[in-house]
Design an enzyme around this catalytic site. Structure first.
Site, PDB file in Angstrom:
ATOM      1  N   LYS A 171       0.867  -1.184   0.000  1.00 11.64           N
ATOM      2  CA  LYS A 171       0.000   0.000   0.000  1.00 11.64           C
ATOM      3  C   LYS A 171       0.897   1.226   0.000  1.00 11.64           C
ATOM      4  O   LYS A 171       1.483   1.593   1.023  1.00 11.64           O
ATOM      5  CB  LYS A 171      -0.911   0.066   1.216  1.00 11.64           C
ATOM      6  CG  LYS A 171      -1.957   1.209   1.089  1.00 11.64           C
ATOM      7  CD  LYS A 171      -2.389   1.796   2.398  1.00 11.64           C
ATOM      8  CE  LYS A 171      -1.558   2.980   2.834  1.00 11.64           C
ATOM      9  NZ  LYS A 171      -1.712   4.206   1.995  1.00 11.64           N
ATOM     10  N   GLY A 202      -4.744   3.326  -1.825  1.00  9.35           N
ATOM     11  CA  GLY A 202      -5.866   3.684  -0.964  1.00  9.35           C
ATOM     12  C   GLY A 202      -5.395   4.404   0.281  1.00  9.35           C
ATOM     13  O   GLY A 202      -4.220   4.756   0.412  1.00  9.35           O
ATOM     14  N   GLY A 204      -4.911   4.984   4.537  1.00  7.89           N
ATOM     15  CA  GLY A 204      -4.488   4.211   5.695  1.00  7.89           C
ATOM     16  C   GLY A 204      -5.623   3.607   6.481  1.00  7.89           C
ATOM     17  O   GLY A 204      -5.595   2.408   6.804  1.00  7.89           O
ATOM     18  N   PRO A 205      -6.669   4.395   6.813  1.00  8.00           N
ATOM     19  CA  PRO A 205      -7.763   3.834   7.604  1.00  8.00           C
ATOM     20  C   PRO A 205      -8.508   2.691   6.924  1.00  8.00           C
ATOM     21  O   PRO A 205      -9.133   1.873   7.608  1.00  8.00           O
ATOM     22  CB  PRO A 205      -8.682   5.048   7.808  1.00  8.00           C
ATOM     23  CG  PRO A 205      -7.774   6.229   7.726  1.00  8.00           C
ATOM     24  CD  PRO A 205      -6.769   5.867   6.679  1.00  8.00           C
ATOM     25  N   VAL A 207      -7.297   0.748   3.536  1.00  4.66           N
ATOM     26  CA  VAL A 207      -6.381  -0.265   2.994  1.00  4.66           C
ATOM     27  C   VAL A 207      -5.303  -0.635   4.010  1.00  4.66           C
ATOM     28  O   VAL A 207      -5.004  -1.820   4.215  1.00  4.66           O
ATOM     29  CB  VAL A 207      -5.758   0.222   1.674  1.00  4.66           C
ATOM     30  CG1 VAL A 207      -4.698  -0.748   1.176  1.00  4.66           C
ATOM     31  CG2 VAL A 207      -6.845   0.405   0.617  1.00  4.66           C
ATOM     32  N   GLY A 208      -4.723   0.367   4.657  1.00  2.00           N
ATOM     33  CA  GLY A 208      -3.677   0.080   5.634  1.00  2.00           C
ATOM     34  C   GLY A 208      -4.168  -0.790   6.775  1.00  2.00           C
ATOM     35  O   GLY A 208      -3.512  -1.764   7.163  1.00  2.00           O
ATOM     36  N   GLU A 246       9.411   1.999  11.111  1.00  2.52           N
ATOM     37  CA  GLU A 246      10.392   3.080  10.970  1.00  2.52           C
ATOM     38  C   GLU A 246       9.590   4.366  11.066  1.00  2.52           C
ATOM     39  O   GLU A 246       8.812   4.695  10.179  1.00  2.52           O
ATOM     40  CB  GLU A 246      11.140   2.961   9.643  1.00  2.52           C
ATOM     41  CG  GLU A 246      12.461   3.734   9.646  1.00  2.52           C
ATOM     42  CD  GLU A 246      12.315   5.148   9.148  1.00  2.52           C
ATOM     43  OE1 GLU A 246      12.148   6.046  10.001  1.00  2.52           O
ATOM     44  OE2 GLU A 246      12.367   5.363   7.934  1.00  2.52           O
ATOM     45  N   GLU A 380       8.058  16.542  15.919  1.00  2.00           N
ATOM     46  CA  GLU A 380       8.529  16.480  14.539  1.00  2.00           C
ATOM     47  C   GLU A 380       7.730  17.447  13.670  1.00  2.00           C
ATOM     48  O   GLU A 380       6.520  17.308  13.528  1.00  2.00           O
ATOM     49  CB  GLU A 380       8.401  15.058  14.011  1.00  2.00           C
ATOM     50  CG  GLU A 380       9.066  14.844  12.670  1.00  2.00           C
ATOM     51  CD  GLU A 380       9.057  13.388  12.232  1.00  2.00           C
ATOM     52  OE1 GLU A 380      10.096  12.901  11.793  1.00  2.00           O
ATOM     53  OE2 GLU A 380       7.993  12.748  12.353  1.00  2.00           O
TER      54      GLU A 380
END
Length: 473
Positions: A171, A202, A204-205, A207-208, A246, A380
């Site tokens: 993905k 797609g 993250g919510p 497909v991930g 990572e 960050e």
């Protein structure tokens, strides 16, 4: 609209939704990709699971042959891929050629070389007394990758996973997905067996999370924010699959009193401005002895002024836009926050870049009088923003450097290499650069603390995708 790549064929998505891909320099739509559905993930995982037995049983030399053919095609198309990356995520043309396309080329070749050198020992096995120790593929690997170095991060996962005998469901980021499609086209033309590599674009919510939760996915390798990585771990825990992460960084750059100040500051500023500050390992906290602090501030401002934002397709441009409107808003909000926290904006700032009315451009910014407890020193930002922090003793510098939830990268500059190495050993980070030491693609890369777990690059990056079996004889 593009298609998904599942079981060796380009196929439509089960979802009718599409994701528009924008050029960060023009804000114009340059392509559309499917917003895949959980059903697409299921199809891709089933294909990868069916392909795994045959692919994993192939001798490692045959797997090398397949990947070497893909690398040849990559090399032939490197210029086109670099141009695609410039449009996809806004990297300046020269940087795209050298880094955004050049770095994954180098890592691709490095992994092939490592398997050719060490494959027999790893995969055939190594005798230890009365035992045979062998490395075997984990199984189906779900790879979830970010937008800042989109192709590089894909290669770091997909290539070693395939060389180790795994099959993959990728993905890519929905923000800059086009280089993932370029790689899928290369794998297809190279004759990769059906189901060995699959691509599902797609969000993250959707497909991930479907990849992380799928019971037939044996491992998830994720690169991205610490928040998203935490969520991947939570979802994956339900099926007790392996997770490699990572994640973020807030890396310190410790300039010791005896260092070449001008060189250290110049190189430190360049590191933060690289890729418009969108690097997880950027050295965003510069720690400087108080006796030379004012001089360092002037040097940093002078260096930052050389990074003028501009059209990334112009060969003379050193800094392109940020990747998205959301990222631009985030970076500007942190620059504004710095002022409310008591930091001083030496150069740059949150105001729009003059003459660039279109595109997600931000000024390279140097912040002075920063305390390590400020949010701009702890969180960050992921933009071209450098925080300069004074210290009085080396002991204080080490304590300040380690006073962060992250531990991905660090740097030390010293006129005495032995002293520099002694400080480097005390820094809690997965990599430390000493006096600007060159990158080595054959050594491990990864973080301590909330910068993640597991390692990429080198043999460690290959081992990450292996199970270890001991056969007692």
């Amino acid at each position: 609209m593009r298609s998904l790549y599942i079981d060796g064929a380009w196929t439509g998505s089960a979802s009718d939704e599409a994701i528009e891909v924008l050029d960060p320099a023009t804000e114009q739509v340059i392509d559309t990709v499917p917003a895949g559905a959980a059903k697409d993930v299921d199809s891709a995982v089933e294909a990868a699971a069916a392909a795994f037995p045959a692919w994993s049983r192939r001798p490692h030399g045959q797997r090398v042959t397949h990947l070497a053919k893909a690398l040849e095609l990559f090399d032939e198309r490197a210029e086109d891929i670099a141009a695609l990356l410039t449009r996809d995520m806004g990297a300046p043309a020269g940087f795209s050629r050298k880094v955004q396309a050049g770095l994954p080329q180098m890592m691709f070749r490095t992994y092939i070389d490592l398997v050719e050198e060490h494959g027999e020992r790893y995969f055939a096995g190594e005798r230890l007394d009365n035992s045979l120790v062998v490395h075997e593929p984990v199984g189906v690997v779900g790879a979830i990758t970010p937008w800042n170095y989109p192709l590089h991060q894909i290669v770091l996962k997909v290539v070693p996973a395939l060389l180790a005998g795994n099959t993959v469901v990728l993905k890519p980021t929905e923000i800059a997905p086009l280089s993932a499609y370029a790689l899928a086209e290369i794998f297809d033309e190279a004759g990769m067996p059906e189901g060995v590599f699959n691509l599902v674009s797609g969000t993250g919510p959707v497909v991930g999370e479907a990849i992380a939760a799928h019971p037939k996915v044996d491992m998830v390798s994720f690169t991205g924010s610490t928040r998203a990585g935490t969520r991947v771990s939570q979802v994956a825990a339900e099926t007790v699959k392996r997770v490699a992460l990572e994640l973020g960084g807030k890396s310190p750059n410790v300039i010791l009193p005896d260092a070449d100040l001008a060189q250290a500051v110049k190189r430190g500023v360049a590191d933060v401005m690289r890729n418009t500050g969108q690097s997880c390992n950027a050295l965003t906290r510069m720690l400087i002895h108080r006796d030379v602090y004012d001089e360092a501030v002037e040097l940093a401002a002078s260096s930052a002024a050389k990074y003028v934002p501009g059209d990334p397709t112009d060969s003379s441009t050193r800094m392109g836009p940020l990747v998205s409107a959301a990222q631009l808003e985030k970076v500007r909000s942190y620059i504004e926050l710095a002022g409310t926290e008591g930091a001083r904006v030496v150069t740059g700032g949150a105001e729009p870049v003059e003459g660039l009315d279109q595109g997600y451009y931000v000024k390279p910014t140097i912040l002075a009088d920063v305390r390590n407890d400020m949010r701009v020193a702890q969180e960050e930002i992921f933009g071209p923003v450098l925080a300069l922090i004074p210290y009085d003793t080396v002991e204080e510098a080490v304590e300040t450097a380690n006073d962060t939830v992250y531990g991905l990268n660090a740097a030390v500059w010293s006129g005495d290499p032995e002293q520099g190495l002694a400080v480097a050993r005390r820094l809690r980070a997965g990599q430390v650069e000493l006096n600007g030491g060159a990158m080595n693609p054959r050594v491990p890369f990864g973080g301590y603390k909330r910068s993640g777990n597991g390692r990429e690059w080198g043999l460690s990056g290959l081992e990450e995708f292996c199970e270890v079996k001991a056969v007692q004889m």
